[in-house]
Design a protein around this motif. Structure first.
Motif, short mmCIF file in Angstrom:
data_model
loop_
_atom_site.label_atom_id
_atom_site.label_comp_id
_atom_site.label_asym_id
_atom_site.label_seq_id
_atom_site.Cartn_x
_atom_site.Cartn_y
_atom_site.Cartn_z
N GLN A 104 78.39 22.94 59.52
CA GLN A 104 78.24 22.40 60.87
C GLN A 104 78.09 23.54 61.87
N LYS A 105 77.14 23.39 62.76
CA LYS A 105 76.81 24.45 63.71
C LYS A 105 78.01 24.90 64.52
N ARG A 106 78.78 23.97 65.04
CA ARG A 106 79.87 24.31 65.97
C ARG A 106 81.24 24.37 65.31
N VAL A 127 74.69 33.07 51.96
CA VAL A 127 75.22 33.87 53.06
C VAL A 127 74.22 33.88 54.22
N ASP A 128 72.97 34.08 53.93
CA ASP A 128 71.94 34.11 54.97
C ASP A 128 71.82 32.77 55.68
N ILE A 129 71.84 31.69 54.91
CA ILE A 129 71.70 30.36 55.49
C ILE A 129 72.91 30.01 56.35
N ALA A 130 74.12 30.36 55.87
CA ALA A 130 75.32 30.10 56.67
C ALA A 130 75.24 30.83 58.01
N GLU A 131 74.74 32.05 57.99
CA GLU A 131 74.56 32.80 59.23
C GLU A 131 73.57 32.09 60.16
N GLN A 132 72.57 31.48 59.58
CA GLN A 132 71.54 30.81 60.35
C GLN A 132 72.02 29.49 60.94
N VAL A 133 72.87 28.78 60.20
CA VAL A 133 73.28 27.43 60.61
C VAL A 133 74.51 27.44 61.51
#
Length: 372
Positions: A104-106, A127-133
């Motif tokens: 979740q973004k927030r 890891v990259d996707i979590a940073e993006q989302v």
């Protein structure tokens, strides 16, 4: 001459089984080495984690692929029960393929990544996707490879911290064994340390390796074609890993399955025939154990299985939480899978020499995360 799992070094190397046997056998010592590493770096780890754990509505996601995913699945019920943290286990394969279903973004998120090599495509991509989302995202990397991509990335980012396992746990064999248990144990030592439980499970596992090899070998040499592992709570994560170890080391020749004791009656019980063995990982929790006992007795009374076994520890000195005694159970299952592989004429260090599956996953295309 040095022996591992009752076979000498020459025999093991001739049968391409040396590393698997050695890495299974070294685990009690590796667990103590892992605990020592965590203690040595405890101040640094705490300094990194303290402000993150203080964040309101923090979510902790335990992640990895395959065996590494089962590290998180074994830990999540224990950490939920023993801490006030909001913990869930989500595999990297799920995060990569469906990130918005799990992130979740927030919601501030601590992603704890488990990885033997740290180079698997999904491990890096998660890891990259979590940073993006996620707006506020932090990373604790637990890995066996200081030269892996995850460890190198963590060293370069302020929102990341890497904990390296003992060098011997960077398993040379195809199947993860000591890497699995050491990464799991390291997390216990960080969040719920217990020197008494560690000492007890290490001692009993050493006794297992000293006294039960012939019994396990004999069991593995029986005419088993289907094998079911049952466990509840944290033990379900161990049951999943046990089933995977048998599939991997027998190259799929032994069909293995996992479930909870209660869930097994709801359809999966149809797997049972006269070539099926069931291994029940007994819970130390009194309430959970009632359901274990009911199903165990039911399977015995049915008289449909080739074998029904209940794995349990001697807890007279220290009563072990399920997540701790699961370390003992998984070593038993690793040994079984090793001997079963040998009895089938396979090579445990590389049970799939034709290359359809590999030590580090290959052939995965990672696509950019887009809205369409």
């Amino acid at each position: 001459m040095t022996q591992f799992l009752s076979l000498n070094e020459t025999e093991l190397k001739q049968q391409n089984a040396y590393w698997t046997a050695r890495e299974i056998s070294q685990q009690p010592e590796s667990w103590c080495n892992t605990a020592a590493i965590i203690e040595t770096h405890r101040a640094e780890i705490n300094a990194f984690l303290a402000p993150i754990l203080a964040l309101k509505e923090l979510q902790i996601v335990l992640t990895g692929a395959g065996t590494s995913a089962y590290v998180g699945e074994a830990l999540a019920p224990h950490l939920t029960a023993k801490t006030d943290l909001n913990v869930r286990a989500v595999s990297t394969t799920d995060i990569v393929s469906n990130p918005h279903g799990f992130l979740q973004k927030r919601t501030p998120t601590l992603l704890i990544s488990y990885a033997r090599s740290g180079n698997s495509p999904e491990s890096v991509a998660a890891v990259d996707i979590a940073e993006q989302v996620v707006e506020k995202c932090y990373h604790l990397v637990i890995t066996c490879n200081e030269n892996g991509e995850l460890a190198k990335r963590a060293a370069a980012k302020k929102n990341s911290f890497s904990v390296l396992m003992p060098k011997e746990t960077l398993d040379e064999s195809f199947a993860m064994t000591s890497s699995f248990t050491s990464m799991l144990l390291s997390t216990l030592c960080i969040f719920t340390p217990d020197v008494n439980q560690l000492a007890q499970v290490a001692t009993q596992t050493e006794q297992l390796l000293d006294t039960q090899l012939e019994e396990i070998k004999g069991f593995a040499q029986t005419d088993i074609e289907r094998l079911v592992f049952l466990g509840a709570g944290s033990l379900l994560g161990y049951a999943k890993e046990a089933a995977l170890k048998c599939l991997e080391l027998t190259n799929g020749d032994l069909i293995s399955y996992f479930e909870t004791p209660l869930g097994f009656r709801h359809g999966p019980k149809t797997i049972i025939n006269d070539k099926t063995a069931v291994l029940l990982m007994a819970s130390s929790d009194f309430y959970s154990s009632l359901y274990d006992t009911d199903l165990f007795n039911e399977l015995l009374n049915d008289q449909q299985c080739l074998a029904v076994k209940k794995l349990a520890l001697n807890t007279e000195l220290v009563e072990l939480d399920d997540v701790w005694q699961g370390l003992y159970y998984i070593v038993y299952c690793q040994i079984f899978a090793f001997y079963k592989s040998m009895s089938l004429g396979l090579t445990p260090d590389n049970p799939c020499p034709t290359g359809e599956v590999n030590r580090v996953v290959k052939g995965v295309t990672i696509y950019p995360l887009t809205s369409r």
